[in-house]
Design an enzyme around this catalytic site. Structure first.
Site, PDB file in Angstrom:
ATOM      1  N   CYS A   1       0.823  -1.215   0.000  1.00  0.00           N
ATOM      2  CA  CYS A   1       0.000   0.000   0.000  1.00  0.00           C
ATOM      3  C   CYS A   1       0.853   1.258   0.000  1.00  0.00           C
ATOM      4  O   CYS A   1       0.322   2.360  -0.111  1.00  0.00           O
ATOM      5  CB  CYS A   1      -0.939   0.011   1.206  1.00  0.00           C
ATOM      6  SG  CYS A   1      -2.160  -1.312   1.184  1.00  0.00           S
TER       7      CYS A   1
ATOM      8  N   GLU B   1       2.570   2.826   2.356  1.00  0.00           N
ATOM      9  CA  GLU B   1       2.602   3.768   3.465  1.00  0.00           C
ATOM     10  C   GLU B   1       3.832   3.570   4.340  1.00  0.00           C
ATOM     11  O   GLU B   1       4.038   4.315   5.290  1.00  0.00           O
ATOM     12  CB  GLU B   1       1.337   3.662   4.332  1.00  0.00           C
ATOM     13  CG  GLU B   1       1.215   2.410   5.179  1.00  0.00           C
ATOM     14  CD  GLU B   1       0.446   1.318   4.471  1.00  0.00           C
ATOM     15  OE1 GLU B   1      -0.221   0.526   5.155  1.00  0.00           O
ATOM     16  OE2 GLU B   1       0.511   1.272   3.236  1.00  0.00           O
TER      17      GLU B   1
END
Length: 729
Positions: free
Chosen positions: A427, A429
């Site tokens: 993702c 992050e």
């Protein structure tokens, strides 16, 4: 990796590796097994998978304490909350997501309710803390302080002011960790570089498969492309047959033997799948049912076909990505072991950019979906070619590795704390070194009345995440990195709700003061536990099912509509379905798999005053991501920017020219009309339609009294990657 000394009973390197055709482990035996062609020596591996020596956390934390000294959550606290209604979000949707995805089966065969899960998670957390302090440090355990801190954590999780990641809700305090010692199951995601392929030709692939089978999402790069020529198996040696043990380690070992044959010019191998349990067999520890040998058989066949075609050629970007993607398909097909992948490639590599072009690579249609693909963008580059591809299908994403290495928060002050970083998680992050894992935790600022209360929540959230870093993994290389970095991803969700209710300037204040207090807490907790402070602490995860449980908008993302229908896919035999129908929710067969899957519709109101993705331009979404990267995330902000291909698609190149100085990573998604396809996860409805649907819902019907856990059914259509595949074991 595979050749190093074993550091844990479950480690990959405990497997015997054949040198020549038939070098066996000490107690293995040989049998002649007739195949279609000739008698093939059979390697029967009976001794390579010892069980942990201690049932308590696999022996990782030392012996279990005497019963009178063990941490126990105060029974009075549990009783206080026994009849309190959990604040599940979105008109029953949050409760169903919890029951479907995170509620474990108890010893009596019934499903957990929210109180049970919170009690298990908090107890598991403080068990780890106590054994670290007592067994490892041989220090004093302050029972009174533990009582106060555990009760505060219990209340804040129960009230959903913060939540552990889905993996933590599922695994913390469970037999997965307490008996098996699989600490990796508590970590969200990882990254592995293939830059070492010249020296270790199979290690990165084995790491990805092993981690994926524990539900860890893995990012990988293509840095090893061209590092060696694929020699193929040694035809001068006899083929041998390997009987695959019915364990995760056995599946990984089978991949190791297949890849070594083709990459290291050793004897070829055939496989005996007879020990693998049949499809549908119940999995006691991990939950769910066995997929049978089918996914593994398909993996072996597919990889063998690719490698036969690659013989005599330098290992390519396509070959590396194909193998990684096929592993991803195998683990997703493996019933409950859900995982995600992201592939990183160079911005000027046409071969990488064409991987998702199925006109150019038609053979990849069946498995190319297994990873999101992103390029390592360089500040100042020409983005026009990549942006043309983004306009079509939303890929590639963009990761600025130089920004990841130079900056904590993107506030104009490089600190070069993370110069060893080589990539990120699926993702994006988290900035990560090769073979580094990360633990995320999610807070919900809008669920707090005051900034001071939010700060207190940050302490409990950080304490949970820091506790996970105390548990060593079964990969030596990962431990060496993680003990040094202690990387945490403390995230914030419901940002759209907070801005709507309190404004952007108030959010800036909360983020800045929250970030500062987190570093103070990290200093205090690290000193208490005698460990290093974390190299980085904050992220913004995309969220998904966790935000649904809490009734929050996911991460920095705005809702699709003020009122919408949210559809969930569930197994047709789920014990929840009958109660959902009784409660008044609309249930219908899935149009793709009507015999095995049902669709449940939930009416959702995001709020009258909240803006939606239809109201917010691509430029404002990018600005919010940059705002969060400046004031909160010293790791990264995971944001998927939706855009109109016709009116905004032409501006992608210019947008990236501006925001390349403010972001570490970003992805885009062309916006299509909601409801354009049948049974889409989200479909906009009017206020009147919402009110009509909600009138049919009966609040007096209990959903949590179903006597078993519903099977999770994967949703490939989920917009954000924090779905079943990423966070569910």
């Amino acid at each position: 990796m595979a050749e190093k000394e074993n550091v844990h009973p479950q480690v990959i390197s405990s497997f015997p590796t054949p040198s020549k055709a038939l070098k066996l482990s000490e107690k293995s035996s040989l049998k002649d097994v007739q195949t279609d062609n000739a008698a093939v020596p059979l390697v029967v591996d009976e001794t390579s998978y010892p069980e942990p020596t201690c049932e308590f956390y696999g022996g990782l934390l030392g012996p279990q304490l005497p019963e009178a000294e063990r941490f126990v959550l105060d029974p009075a606290l549990v009783e206080e909350y026994r009849h309190k209604k959990p604040p599940f979000g979105f008109n029953g949707l949050g409760e169903v997501v919890y029951l479907r995805t995170y509620a474990r089966e108890k010893d009596n065969g019934q499903s957990e309710v929210w109180l049970d899960t919170v009690q298990r998670v908090v107890t598991g957390t403080f068990e780890v803390l106590q054994h670290h302090v007592v067994n490892k440090l041989h220090c004093h355990w302050d029972a009174q302080k533990a009582k106060e801190r555990s009760e505060d954590m219990f209340r804040r999780i129960f009230e959903m002011k913060f939540l552990p990641p889905g993996r933590g809700l599922w695994a913390m305090g469970s037999p997965i960790c307490r008996k098996k010692g699989f600490a990796a199951a508590l970590n969200n995601c990882a990254f592995v570089s293939t830059a070492t392929l010249e020296k270790d030709r199979v290690g990165p692939f084995l790491f990805l498969m092993d981690a994926s089978m524990l539900g860890v999402g893995v990012g990988f790069d293509n840095a090893g492309a061209g590092s060696f020529t694929v020699p193929g198996p040694d035809d001068t040696q006899p083929t041998y047959k390997f009987m695959i043990p019915d364990k995760r380690e056995g599946w990984v070992e089978s991949l190791k033997r297949l890849l070594k044959a083709h990459f290291c010019h050793t004897a070829d191998v055939e496989f005996d799948y007879s020990k693998i349990r049949e499809m549908g067999t119940k999995l006691k520890t991990f939950g769910g049912t066995s997929s049978g040998p089918g996914p593994l058989i398909n993996l072996h066949k597919s990889i063998r076909k690719i490698l036969v075609g690659e013989k005599g050629k330098p290992i390519s970007v396509t070959c590396i990505t194909d193998i990684m993607n096929l592993i991803g398909v195998c683990t997703v097909a493996g019933n409950i072991r859900r995982s995600a992948e992201i592939a990183f490639g160079e911005a000027d590599c046409k071969e990488f950019l064409d991987l998702k072009s199925y006109e150019t690579n038609p053979h990849r249609v069946e498995y190319g979906w297994a990873s999101n693909n992103s390029i390592f963008a360089k500040v100042g580059m020409d983005y026009s070619d990549a942006c043309e591809r983004v306009r079509t299908n939303g890929e590639p994403g963009f990761a600025w590795l130089s920004n990841m290495q130079a900056f904590s928060r993107m506030n104009g002050k490089p600190d070069y704390r993370d110069q060893r970083v080589l990539g990120g998680n699926p993702c994006l992050e988290q900035s990560l070194e090769s073979m580094e894992l990360c633990c995320l935790v999610e807070t919900f600022p809008d669920k707090h009345e005051t900034l001071e209360d939010f700060k207190r929540t940050l302490y409990s959230a950080l304490l949970y995440a820091k506790t996970v870093t105390l548990l060593p993994l079964h990969w030596r290389e990962s431990n060496e990195i993680m003990l040094r970095n202690r990387r945490i991803g403390c995230s914030v969700s419901g940002i759209a709700q907070f801005i709507t209710n309190r404004g952007l300037h108030e959010l800036k204040t909360w983020l800045e003061e929250g970030y500062d207090i987190l570093h103070q807490y990290d200093c205090q907790i690290s000193e208490w536990l005698c460990i290093r402070q974390s190299i980085k602490l904050t992220s913004v995860k995309p969220s998904g099912t966790i935000s649904l449980v809490a009734g929050a908008t996911p991460g920095v993302h705005y809702p699709e509509s003020c009122y919408y229908t949210r559809r969930l896919r569930m197994a047709r035999d789920s014990p929840l379905l009958e109660r959902l129908i009784k409660a008044g929710y609309h249930v219908e067969p899935c149009c793709v798999a009507p015999d095995v899957t049902a669709i449940v519709e939930f009416p959702v109101a995001a709020g009258n005053s909240i803006r939606t993705t239809r109201d917010i331009t691509m430029w404002e979404q990018l600005s919010l991501a940059a705002f969060m990267q400046r004031y909160w995330a010293d790791n990264q902000v995971s944001a998927t920017i939706t855009f109109d291909p016709e009116t905004e698609g032409l501006h992608l190149n210019q947008a990236l020219q501006y925001f390349q100085y403010q972001l570490k990573g970003i992805s885009f998604l062309p916006r299509y009309p909601m409801g354009a396809f049948k049974q889409m996860p989200y479909e906009a409805i009017t206020k009147e339609q919402y009110e009509e649907a909600i009138r049919k819902v009966k609040e007096d019907v209990s959903l949590s009294s179903a006597n078993a856990i519903a099977e999770t059914v994967e949703e490939n259509q989920q917009t954000f990657c924090d779905n079943d595949r990423c966070i569910k074991l």
